[in-house]
Scaffold this active site. Structure first.
Site, PDB file in Angstrom:
ATOM      1  N   GLY A 179      35.694  37.474  35.616  1.00 50.77           N
ATOM      2  CA  GLY A 179      35.187  38.760  35.158  1.00 50.77           C
ATOM      3  C   GLY A 179      36.090  39.886  35.637  1.00 50.77           C
ATOM      4  CB  CYS A 180      36.853  43.219  34.237  1.00 49.51           C
ATOM      5  SG  CYS A 180      35.188  43.752  33.780  1.00 49.51           S
TER       6      CYS A 180
END
Lengths: 342, 342, 342, 342
Positions: A145-146
């Site tokens: 995930g970012c």
């Protein structure tokens, strides 16, 4: 070596960014581009910034369309990747840009995503301890995930070196592209410009267990994470402010020494000179990660701040970096540390 | 009752916002407007949004010009207020919008501001315990800093009710007007748009001792503060994410109950309904403070998030609210909880 | 005198801005608030900046709910106003903020809106020649479009004074709130921030016939209008750049003299001093119109630039100004020329 | 072939963008980097997005430092290029990114720039008729202004094909980087965000004579230009709305046919499919020019809208494109039509 790549979910922000990067990757030939509701449309109508691909027509996301490629990137809504991946065969490199295969703990998955756990794939954050060896030669990659990318890179050295107590406090600001391209009223330009607001407060954000997984692995003990994401009035970028109580004996010098050692050979991590602070604009469009550290002696905490482009290093750039490793290509092939600023 | 008010520093952002509010205050008559380098100019050239005052000409900031008013607002650079205030006499209400008289500890002042401490005036944050009585009838008011306003209102109830451990961790995002109107390269539109970056990390920001002062007073014990301010791509607004370890026995319910009680009668504090989160856009131009609380049981922390307009409640609105109290006017005279959105 | 006002369409941007202004109108008491799909919701969840009305619950838009008020404001989608207005009776002042009753030419209406023409009501732009007398005592008001407000005020004096050839060229930039609150992909923050783009080019925008109507009336002859609207990365504001060939003998002096005379007594039109140019930020939240003129001798054209807040003077403020006139109240009651800047 | 390039003025926006592009140009080796007041500083402190050059130290702008390169780019304030160029010798390719050598008419230069005319160099807009042949083999290049690039490309085909009357009306919006990096109060983020405003109205902008020069050459007769630039709240990008009266017999079809023919073989000009409009975000960071045309039959005008990145195709990208031609390299070497969006 020519790598033929397909992209499932080419009309969204993650898919568009991936195509932007694939277009300049010297070994990649772009194959099938698929979409769900946008199938049948010209890519030029949906991603007008990708002029070389403007006349490509999006195909439906099916195993038939995705067959015959060396790499298939999945930029699909959560929960859809497993079914597609199964049909692609074990010899195809499948890079999942969604969340489906990130978590090791099935109970965490079910709690945060509300569906059965599909499994766990090698995790695409090469800079973590053991990160590269897990990816080399792999046929499956779970792109992080970012937020976990920004946070894990900021804090793992402190935890690996036992500098920090196992209670991390993180507040991060993200550009709006992190919320995707689906039209929702609270993401309208009128709503987000001139506005900062939090969401998913109190541990509710789905990226929380992923951060816990990474930081606990680095620390060798369970780390709790208090994570507050905020939506910032900009299209791209994550600025993560990460802190934890310093363990006894930590000093500004020992902190910096640990980070200098951790990132000395990292091609994409830019530990900034003392006195200079990360800025999301500096990594706009680039795969670089800017990091700076501070020791607040009065408060007894270490503070580590990182800046990434959520779509680049935070998603598509990270995916490509891991693909390079999996395929045995030089890790930085087709990737850049040059941002587009101002 | 007519209150004749002068504003020293009328060409800056704080002075401009104060004039915007004074123009609609039913008891105030706007008197002398002064500036330093901008003296001699039409206000319309410098504050073109204040049309009713467009033809006013700025005068130099001298005791002669400022004499003969009931209230004098000082929106001057740090360190200049004391000399002016001394010449104005004890019968004039002097409201200092700078930092000079906020801190009680002279050593703190000297450490963070690098000059001799001028003294301590009644502190203009009425919502704090004892805040109103300190202001009633006073002839001197020290307007709080914008960050301390957002943070102290967010956390004092938790500390006053002994819900939180005395180690606060705060990350706040501010609009660029908080940095003033002086032209500096890093504040150019080209630099700040599309960009988030931190500054004053690790306890270096001058508002830190002011937060410590307020929170320690509420807690009845010394509270440490880890404060990280960030610059956000918007002209106005502060979003403060404040957290601390929960003391044993704290629950979501007990936390909310404490905050409901603390703010039940506050005209400007808007404890939002559960499920709704503060947004700086909602308080744009208004004196309202939006607050929401969360208990993160997994991380063992309470999180309190507040949103204010840094120029309104964070500076000029807060100044006016305190002036009303000092003069015996209804506290909300001329002030509004209606924001300008979107 | 107490004016009881209902607002149909209270959950949108126009309705929200109207409520913001009605809240400070000294004669107005806010009655029923209605919505379509949002009926049943707390206003605080939809318009969180309007704290005094946060606990109001939206009702469905029916004649029963709207009955019993002195004024009913209609902020409805195009084509819905006539049916509602008919049921309200002739004694109620109905102010239509939609387009339904603006155009005099039925064929124009049908061409641009694709439905039968509902009729023509007195036009709510008091500054136009004869504008106030048409509104005084009226029970029906058609509020102008936002672009026609900015453009008509900029150009009518030139046409009324026969300074300009009857071929106007207009390029205007609008903030995104002009496009409403319906979630559409091209209005997402990610799409509009950092972006300028045109739409409705070549005469396709529905506001074009309204501009032609106004300018032709001022000129006493048919005026053609080339109108290009553009979407700007800001929530509010219209900047209209309007030009036409100068008629023989026009000079900078004669041009300015005409404009000074035209707006000498206008409470909301701010013909700026020479050398100062309109800026949308200066009229943010205000009912003011900033105007400046130039004569380009080399190109043989006059250029008139206006700035308004599209939601205030361009919609809700203009509606209130016309309501004041219709009810015999002082025209500027509850309206301000003070902007919220920066 | 290795081209050794020096950049004078490397700390500004134009110089920074040029370096961003030079870093990925396969034939270029980056040599000396110079600055005026910033000489002696690390480039990483001034251009933190250019990580590969972070440790380079800026040298003073002298002939000695700039000697020994194949190409010297001058990104200097107006009026400084001639003196430097003279010292560099006739064998060095000198690319002037300033205005000094753009205009052919000395009187125009003196009127708009207030200094003696330095001369005229081959003009770096290859897409203009005869543009490439003027550049091939040249040792001197005058890079066009950003607005003239956007406007000339939009309108030259209409003038070359005699479709338009010789009176052009242009309104353009520019991002703030076009105004440079010098800290001025009106360019502060607080001032520009949420704001649109014009400047240089009425023919006063220095780019006007350059547009007249280009369009008159294309038309074969003098063309007047009414040009209004506006400052938009974004860091980069120009959107130019250009129109002129259509000559008799022009139709939508004939207009489109002319533009399709004009740009059929242009690598960087993207005449969009009908129904799609230019957007500055689509060309962010790219050398592409998006163009769309419309015929407004009712107003009797043709409208051509173009979007460029002011720093890329509008300055540094255009400079590089012309350098490629001058050196005999493929014109698109190191240049891209891929934008960074959203």
């Amino acid at each position: 070596m020519v790598v033929r790549a397909a992209v499932a979910g080419a009309s969204g922000y993650a898919g568009g960014e991936l195509l932007r990067l694939l277009l300049v990757h010297p070994q990649v030939e772009i194959g099938a581009l698929t979409a769900n509701s946008n199938a049948g449309q010209r890519l030029g109508a949906l991603q007008p910034h990708l002029r070389p691909l403007a006349d490509r027509v999006l195909q439906p996301t099916t195993a038939e369309v995705l067959a015959g490629h060396d790499v298939v990137f999945l930029a699909l809504p959560h929960g859809q990747s497993a079914a597609v991946a199964e049909q692609l065969g074990d010899e195809v490199l499948v890079v999942d840009m969604g969340a489906d295969f990130r978590l090791k703990d099935a109970a965490d998955w079910e709690k945060f995503y509300g569906s059965p756990h599909a499994g766990t794939w090698p995790y695409g954050l090469p800079e973590l301890p053991g990160g590269r060896s897990a990816l080399a030669g792999s046929k499956r990659i779970a792109v992080p995930g970012c937020y976990p990318t920004a946070v894990s890179l900021a804090l793992f050295p402190a935890y690996a070196a036992r500098l920090a107590e196992p209670e991390a406090v993180i507040v991060a600001a993200s550009g709006t592209s992190g919320a995707g391209k689906a039209a929702k009223p609270h993401l309208l330009g009128s709503e987000v410009m001139g506005n900062m607001s939090p969401y998913g407060v109190g541990g509710a954000h789905r990226h929380t267990p992923e951060m816990i997984q990474n930081l606990s692995a680095a620390a060798g003990e369970p780390v709790t994470v208090s994570f507050t994401p905020t939506l910032a009035p900009m299209p791209r970028g994550i600025l993560a402010t990460c802190s934890a109580k310093a363990r006894p004996g930590v000093s500004a010098e020992s902190l910096r020494a640990v980070y200098e050692k951790a990132f000395a050979d990292e091609p994409f991590v830019d530990l900034l000179p003392e006195g200079q602070w990360p800025a999301t604009a500096s990594v706009h469009g680039s795969n670089a990660v800017q990091i700076q550290v501070a020791h607040d002696a009065a408060a007894g905490r270490i503070i580590v701040i990182s800046a990434i482009d959520n779509l680049a290093k935070g998603t598509a750039g990270g995916a490509l970096q891991s693909m390079n490793i999996a395929l045995g290509l030089p890790e930085d092939t087709g990737l850049s540390t040059i941002g587009v600023a101002p």
